[in-house]
Scaffold this active site. Structure first.
Site, PDB file in Angstrom:
ATOM      1  N   SER A 186       7.102   3.283   7.631  1.00  0.00           N
ATOM      2  CA  SER A 186       6.035   2.412   8.110  1.00  0.00           C
ATOM      3  C   SER A 186       6.116   2.086   9.598  1.00  0.00           C
ATOM      4  CB  SER A 186       6.027   1.119   7.294  1.00  0.00           C
ATOM      5  OG  SER A 186       7.316   0.558   7.240  1.00  0.00           O
ATOM      6  N   HIS A 214       2.531   4.104   2.515  1.00  0.00           N
ATOM      7  CA  HIS A 214       1.713   4.603   3.636  1.00  0.00           C
ATOM      8  C   HIS A 214       1.264   6.047   3.430  1.00  0.00           C
ATOM      9  CE1 HIS A 214       1.617   1.360   6.577  1.00  0.00           C
ATOM     10  NE2 HIS A 214       2.845   1.044   6.172  1.00  0.00           N
ATOM     11  N   LYS A 245      -3.245  -0.736   1.067  1.00  0.00           N
ATOM     12  CA  LYS A 245      -3.438  -0.089   2.374  1.00  0.00           C
ATOM     13  C   LYS A 245      -4.677   0.813   2.312  1.00  0.00           C
ATOM     14  CE  LYS A 245       1.158  -1.124   3.772  1.00  0.00           C
ATOM     15  NZ  LYS A 245       2.563  -0.970   3.403  1.00  0.00           N
TER      16      LYS A 245
HETATM   17  C1  LIG Z   1       3.403  -2.085   2.933  1.00  0.00           C
HETATM   18  C2  LIG Z   1       4.545  -1.483   2.236  1.00  0.00           C
HETATM   19  C3  LIG Z   1       4.951  -1.953   0.993  1.00  0.00           C
HETATM   20  C4  LIG Z   1       4.348  -3.176   0.378  1.00  0.00           C
HETATM   21  O1  LIG Z   1       3.060  -2.961  -0.092  1.00  0.00           O
HETATM   22  P1  LIG Z   1       2.091  -4.211  -0.346  1.00  0.00           P
HETATM   23  O2  LIG Z   1       1.090  -3.691  -1.304  1.00  0.00           O
HETATM   24  O3  LIG Z   1       1.515  -4.591   0.992  1.00  0.00           O
HETATM   25  O4  LIG Z   1       2.923  -5.310  -0.907  1.00  0.00           O
HETATM   26  C5  LIG Z   1       5.974  -1.293   0.345  1.00  0.00           C
HETATM   27  N1  LIG Z   1       6.585  -0.215   0.887  1.00  0.00           N
HETATM   28  C6  LIG Z   1       6.222   0.252   2.109  1.00  0.00           C
HETATM   29  C7  LIG Z   1       6.914   1.446   2.668  1.00  0.00           C
HETATM   30  C8  LIG Z   1       5.201  -0.373   2.827  1.00  0.00           C
HETATM   31  O5  LIG Z   1       4.861   0.085   4.019  1.00  0.00           O
END
Ligand SMILES: *Cc1c(COP(=O)(O)O)cnc(C)c1O
Length: 402
Positions: A186, A214, A245
């Site tokens: 990320s 992601h 996302k």
């Molecule tokens: C954003 C993210 C999460 C968490 O996801 P949410 O649905 O926002 O709680 C988990 N793992 C990674 C690698 C992320 O980038």
């Protein structure tokens, strides 16, 4: 008697003062309208390079309609946790939809990607087990690992040989071994070596887990993720994805065998002890998976924009990763600055001239590797990207970064 007012939280006040003095204290930016390529934060119109709304789904007309229709039909809340009375037909439909999309036996949806990771890792492993984890894995994996009480072995970023050394060290221990990597990291935007880690998992009889937060909606056919990207179908035992996302709403999910999913429904604590999604969220996500199939041109536009913006930053002379940090391979493009205070100042000045791009500093990234993280979406126009690039260059020169 002391006259000092009682303040048992004085250490928090002190910590905040430290953040202020080293320039890393922040105020939340308030979005006044909807999450879009250009939108209004704190009363100012800015080109938005900070969201995870990769495909513009957060405000897609069909998804709005799906959410509204579900509110009309089913109300606004599910009324309970899944195991008590809060499993609605629409929750089941979403899980079946995701399982078909991912070509796996079954799927369980959690309230967030964070809950999916933390709830899964902590319930699948126990005290006697081992987690072999990439050093840049997401915080939710780390928290899940800690909650499991398993022993955590961290390998250098994407260093498969190091992961193998760690597996060899514990090869003769009785506990189970779980290898885990992010599909797309990320903060650097690089892709995890899923295929080579799968080979290791096979060789050492370890459980293989991938967090595709992601990568969902971004990598693979129609956004099926890193497992599809690497043709590793059937080799990843636990696939986590997010609905927050690219999918545009909120939630996380785990895909795998029927037994894995049944087990999580009995043991994953966020599933057992936290209320399920409002029906509108489930409806939105169902419609979003249809859109991934119906409008694949959005993913193509996302990658076209990614190449265009990355090339622009590079041509201007910014460090977009690949020098002292991993090279980005996704729509996440970091602009590496190094110093935390300077990074935050860069972000503030960009905002003042009309670009929203967040500064990311320690402890989210290592000390000395602070950066502006940019994420372009399928909805940015070339004009908006050009304007953003001009502004990055202007501020970069003013601050002697270029
Ligand atoms: C954003 C993210 C999460 C968490 O996801 P949410 O649905 O926002 O709680 C988990 N793992 C990674 C690698 C992320 O980038």
């Amino acid at each position: 008697m002391s006259t000092t007012p009682r303040n048992p939280l004085a250490h928090l006040t002190q910590e905040l003062a430290t953040l202020r003095s080293n320039g890393t204290y922040f105020e939340l930016r308030i979005l006044e309208d909807e999450q879009a390529a250009v939108c209004v934060y704190d009363g100012k119109r800015v080109i938005n390079l900070a969201s995870n709304n990769y495909l513009g789904f957060a405000n897609h007309p069909k998804l709005r309609e799906a959410a509204i229709a579900a509110v009309r039909k089913y109300g606004v809340g599910s009324g309970a946790v899944r195991t008590i009375a809060g499993t609605m037909r629409i929750h089941m439909e979403l899980e079946e939809k995701i399982a078909r999309f991912k070509d796996v036996e079954a799927c369980v949806v959690f309230q967030s990607g964070f809950a999916a990771n933390a709830g899964t890792v902590s319930s699948v492993l126990g005290r006697e087990d081992f987690i072999i984890s990439d050093e840049l894995n997401h915080a939710s994996i780390i928290d899940g690992a800690r909650l499991s009480r398993a022993k955590i072995k961290v390998f250098r970023h994407k260093d498969v040989a190091h992961a193998e050394e760690l597996l060899q060290e514990v090869q003769n221990e009785p506990g189970r071994k779980l290898i885990i990597t992010d599909g797309v990291f990320s903060m650097d935007g690089d892709i995890g070596p899923v295929d080579r880690l799968c080979a290791l998992a096979e060789k050492y009889e370890a459980i293989m887990m991938v967090d595709d937060a992601h990568a969902s909606g971004v990598l693979g056919r129609n956004g099926r993720g890193s497992v599809d990207h690497f043709h590793c179908h059937g080799k990843v035992d636990i696939q986590v994805g997010t609905l927050s996302k690219a999918i545009g709403a909120l939630g996380g999910y785990v895909c795998g065998s029927r037994d894995l999913i049944d087990y999580l429904r009995h043991r994953a604590r966020p599933f057992l002890f936290s209320t399920s999604h409002p029906p509108s969220v489930a409806a939105t996500c169902i419609a979003a998976f249809d859109l991934l199939e119906q409008e694949p041109e959005r993913i193509e536009r996302l990658w076209d924009n990614t190449r265009y913006l990355k090339k622009g930053f590079e041509a201007a002379g910014f460090d977009v990763g690949g020098r002292t940090t991993p090279a980005s391979e996704s729509p996440i493009t970091p602009i590496i600055i190094g110093d935390s205070a300077k990074t935050m100042e860069f972000s503030r000045r960009l905002f003042d001239v009309g670009v929203m791009a967040t500064g990311i500093v320690f402890p989210t990234v290592p000390e000395g590797k602070a950066r502006i993280r940019t994420i372009v979406t399928s909805e940015h126009t070339q004009g908006q990207m050009d304007e953003a690039l001009d502004k990055f260059v202007r501020v970069g020169k003013e601050m002697s970064i270029l």
